[in-house]
Design a protein around this motif. Structure first.
Motif, PDB file in Angstrom:
ATOM      1  N   GLY A 161       0.827  -1.156  -0.001  1.00 48.47           N
ATOM      2  CA  GLY A 161      -0.096   0.003  -0.042  1.00 48.47           C
ATOM      3  C   GLY A 161       0.739   1.204   0.134  1.00 48.47           C
ATOM      4  N   ASN A 162       0.179   2.315   0.018  1.00 54.86           N
ATOM      5  CA  ASN A 162       0.731   3.796  -0.106  1.00 54.86           C
ATOM      6  C   ASN A 162       1.998   3.815  -1.074  1.00 54.86           C
ATOM      7  OD1 ASN A 162       0.632   4.460   3.652  1.00 54.86           O
ATOM      8  ND2 ASN A 162      -0.698   4.905   2.018  1.00 54.86           N
ATOM      9  N   ALA A 163       1.652   3.203  -2.131  1.00 61.64           N
ATOM     10  CA  ALA A 163       2.512   3.284  -3.192  1.00 61.64           C
ATOM     11  C   ALA A 163       2.440   4.709  -3.839  1.00 61.64           C
ATOM     12  CB  ALA A 163       2.262   2.353  -4.481  1.00 61.64           C
ATOM     13  N   PHE A 164       3.798   5.372  -4.044  1.00 67.31           N
ATOM     14  CA  PHE A 164       3.838   6.580  -4.288  1.00 67.31           C
ATOM     15  C   PHE A 164       5.336   6.851  -5.224  1.00 67.31           C
ATOM     16  CE2 PHE A 164       5.288  11.026  -3.441  1.00 67.31           C
ATOM     17  CZ  PHE A 164       4.153  11.633  -3.451  1.00 67.31           C
ATOM     18  N   VAL A 165       5.059   7.351  -6.356  1.00 67.53           N
ATOM     19  CA  VAL A 165       5.919   7.881  -7.084  1.00 67.53           C
ATOM     20  C   VAL A 165       6.321   9.474  -7.053  1.00 67.53           C
ATOM     21  CG1 VAL A 165       6.766   8.016  -9.640  1.00 67.53           C
ATOM     22  CG2 VAL A 165       5.295   5.937  -8.977  1.00 67.53           C
ATOM     23  N   TYR A 166       7.545   9.757  -6.853  1.00 64.26           N
ATOM     24  CA  TYR A 166       8.073  11.137  -6.743  1.00 64.26           C
ATOM     25  C   TYR A 166       7.671  11.860  -8.097  1.00 64.26           C
ATOM     26  CZ  TYR A 166      10.674   9.418  -2.902  1.00 64.26           C
ATOM     27  OH  TYR A 166      11.089   8.749  -1.486  1.00 64.26           O
ATOM     28  N   GLU A 167       7.103  13.243  -7.692  1.00 64.67           N
ATOM     29  CA  GLU A 167       6.594  13.951  -8.776  1.00 64.67           C
ATOM     30  C   GLU A 167       7.565  14.127 -10.311  1.00 64.67           C
ATOM     31  OE1 GLU A 167       4.274  18.198  -9.231  1.00 64.67           O
ATOM     32  OE2 GLU A 167       4.656  17.434  -7.145  1.00 64.67           O
ATOM     33  N   ASN A 168       8.657  14.157  -9.795  1.00 61.76           N
ATOM     34  CA  ASN A 168       9.819  14.166 -10.975  1.00 61.76           C
ATOM     35  C   ASN A 168       9.606  12.953 -11.962  1.00 61.76           C
ATOM     36  OD1 ASN A 168      11.085  12.934  -9.125  1.00 61.76           O
ATOM     37  ND2 ASN A 168      13.104  14.321  -9.365  1.00 61.76           N
ATOM     38  N   GLN A 169       9.469  12.017 -11.291  1.00 65.77           N
ATOM     39  CA  GLN A 169       9.461  10.595 -11.898  1.00 65.77           C
ATOM     40  C   GLN A 169       8.071   9.950 -12.547  1.00 65.77           C
ATOM     41  OE1 GLN A 169      12.245   9.100 -12.439  1.00 65.77           O
ATOM     42  NE2 GLN A 169      13.208  10.696 -11.676  1.00 65.77           N
ATOM     43  N   ARG A 170       7.116  10.878 -12.460  1.00 70.12           N
ATOM     44  CA  ARG A 170       5.781  10.470 -12.917  1.00 70.12           C
ATOM     45  C   ARG A 170       5.799  10.694 -14.565  1.00 70.12           C
ATOM     46  NH1 ARG A 170       2.438  13.579  -8.303  1.00 70.12           N
ATOM     47  NH2 ARG A 170       3.445  12.309  -6.693  1.00 70.12           N
ATOM     48  N   GLY A 171       4.794   9.847 -15.054  1.00 72.46           N
ATOM     49  CA  GLY A 171       4.703   9.789 -16.385  1.00 72.46           C
ATOM     50  C   GLY A 171       5.593   8.850 -16.990  1.00 72.46           C
ATOM     51  N   LYS A 172       6.373   8.218 -16.315  1.00 71.56           N
ATOM     52  CA  LYS A 172       7.623   7.240 -16.997  1.00 71.56           C
ATOM     53  C   LYS A 172       7.167   5.627 -16.831  1.00 71.56           C
ATOM     54  CE  LYS A 172      11.286  10.710 -15.744  1.00 71.56           C
ATOM     55  NZ  LYS A 172      12.332  10.873 -15.297  1.00 71.56           N
ATOM     56  N   GLY A 173       6.024   5.489 -16.275  1.00 71.20           N
ATOM     57  CA  GLY A 173       5.582   4.115 -16.191  1.00 71.20           C
ATOM     58  C   GLY A 173       5.916   3.260 -14.990  1.00 71.20           C
ATOM     59  N   TRP A 174       6.302   4.155 -13.971  1.00 67.73           N
ATOM     60  CA  TRP A 174       6.570   3.624 -12.588  1.00 67.73           C
ATOM     61  C   TRP A 174       5.363   3.237 -11.934  1.00 67.73           C
ATOM     62  CZ3 TRP A 174      10.904   1.508 -11.760  1.00 67.73           C
ATOM     63  CH2 TRP A 174      12.246   1.760 -12.124  1.00 67.73           C
ATOM     64  N   GLY A 175       4.188   3.898 -12.058  1.00 70.39           N
ATOM     65  CA  GLY A 175       3.009   3.241 -11.359  1.00 70.39           C
ATOM     66  C   GLY A 175       2.634   2.026 -11.685  1.00 70.39           C
ATOM     67  N   ASN A 176       2.858   1.492 -13.188  1.00 67.06           N
ATOM     68  CA  ASN A 176       2.513   0.208 -13.414  1.00 67.06           C
ATOM     69  C   ASN A 176       3.540  -0.763 -12.665  1.00 67.06           C
ATOM     70  OD1 ASN A 176       0.405   0.729 -15.300  1.00 67.06           O
ATOM     71  ND2 ASN A 176       2.225   1.465 -16.668  1.00 67.06           N
ATOM     72  N   LYS A 177       4.747  -0.347 -12.423  1.00 65.97           N
ATOM     73  CA  LYS A 177       5.722  -1.244 -11.983  1.00 65.97           C
ATOM     74  C   LYS A 177       6.059  -1.396 -10.327  1.00 65.97           C
ATOM     75  CE  LYS A 177       8.445   0.029 -16.186  1.00 65.97           C
ATOM     76  NZ  LYS A 177       9.475   0.661 -16.717  1.00 65.97           N
ATOM     77  N   ILE A 178       5.467  -0.375  -9.649  1.00 64.29           N
ATOM     78  CA  ILE A 178       5.684  -0.261  -8.154  1.00 64.29           C
ATOM     79  C   ILE A 178       5.102  -1.718  -7.596  1.00 64.29           C
ATOM     80  CG2 ILE A 178       3.631   0.586  -7.586  1.00 64.29           C
ATOM     81  CD1 ILE A 178       5.336   2.768  -5.889  1.00 64.29           C
ATOM     82  N   LEU A 179       4.169  -2.256  -7.836  1.00 66.20           N
ATOM     83  CA  LEU A 179       3.722  -3.515  -7.342  1.00 66.20           C
ATOM     84  C   LEU A 179       5.072  -4.673  -7.650  1.00 66.20           C
ATOM     85  CD1 LEU A 179       1.921  -5.501  -5.740  1.00 66.20           C
ATOM     86  CD2 LEU A 179       0.959  -6.109  -7.901  1.00 66.20           C
ATOM     87  N   PHE A 180       5.614  -4.591  -8.831  1.00 67.30           N
ATOM     88  CA  PHE A 180       6.697  -5.589  -9.125  1.00 67.30           C
ATOM     89  C   PHE A 180       7.899  -5.437  -8.180  1.00 67.30           C
ATOM     90  CE2 PHE A 180       5.165  -5.080 -13.932  1.00 67.30           C
ATOM     91  CZ  PHE A 180       4.087  -5.739 -13.323  1.00 67.30           C
ATOM     92  N   VAL A 181       8.083  -4.187  -8.065  1.00 62.70           N
ATOM     93  CA  VAL A 181       9.521  -3.556  -7.146  1.00 62.70           C
ATOM     94  C   VAL A 181       9.124  -4.154  -5.680  1.00 62.70           C
ATOM     95  CG1 VAL A 181      10.700  -1.766  -6.150  1.00 62.70           C
ATOM     96  CG2 VAL A 181       9.914  -1.490  -8.648  1.00 62.70           C
ATOM     97  N   SER A 182       8.086  -4.106  -5.319  1.00 61.63           N
ATOM     98  CA  SER A 182       7.498  -4.506  -3.812  1.00 61.63           C
ATOM     99  C   SER A 182       7.606  -6.084  -3.747  1.00 61.63           C
ATOM    100  CB  SER A 182       6.157  -3.872  -3.437  1.00 61.63           C
ATOM    101  OG  SER A 182       5.215  -4.739  -4.065  1.00 61.63           O
TER     102      SER A 182
END
Length: 172
Positions: free
Chosen positions: A59-80
């Motif tokens: 939970g509380n998955a958060f991508v820093y503002e300067n990294q948004r729009g690069k697909g990290w929202g799709n990858k954050i679960l994989f990272v965890s």
């Protein structure tokens, strides 16, 4: 097995600094572990993991503002998913719970977990005994850790994340 080299470095943070951000519902709960992740030494974002009786909550998955729009929202679960087996003694199930009106979030998690693993949650605390502080009813996704790793193996193997730091949450 280990997908890439993870290094756990303790770093104090104050989770309060993120509470005013309209893009994240953050709350502190005893036993929460926050992890910051990096790609090529660049900080990308953070996520929270909680553990209870073989169940891990992402939970509380958060991508820093300067990294948004690069697909990290799709990858954050994989990272965890990568460090879960190293962090917790006997993880069996991974779940996350989201608002029913977050269409992009629903689309992403339908792909990650499979739509067959999406359930409507109507109680607080939820079926796994975790308090979510969200608006019931919501969607709860869950599957076994092994099934999630197998389902998303190709995308996990493609990740360029090389470092995950354990952030100690600090309420003071």
């Amino acid at each position: 097995g280990r997908y890439f080299n993870t290094e756990f470095v303790l770093k104090k943070i104050n989770v309060k600094e993120y509470r005013e951000d309209p893009n994240i519902d953050i709350f502190y709960e005893r036993g929460s572990k926050y992890f910051e992740f990096f790609s090529n030494k660049t900080p990308i974002g953070f996520f929270r993991l909680r553990y209870k009786n073989g169940v891990v909550n992402h939970g509380n998955a958060f991508v820093y503002e300067n990294q948004r729009g690069k697909g990290w929202g799709n990858k954050i679960l994989f990272v965890s998913l990568i460090p879960i087996k190293e962090i917790f003694s006997d993880p069996k199930i991974v779940y996350l719970q989201i608002h029913k009106h977050g269409e992009q979030n629903i689309y992403i998690n339908d792909k990650l977990f499979g739509i067959e693993n999406r359930y409507t949650e109507t109680v607080e605390p939820n079926r796994f005994g975790f308090k979510e502080n969200l608006t019931i009813p919501e969607y709860l996704y869950y599957d076994t850790i092994d099934s999630l790793l197998d389902r998303n193996k190709k995308k996990i193997d493609e990740l360029e994340v090389i470092l995950i730091k354990n952030k100690i949450e600090d309420e003071n």
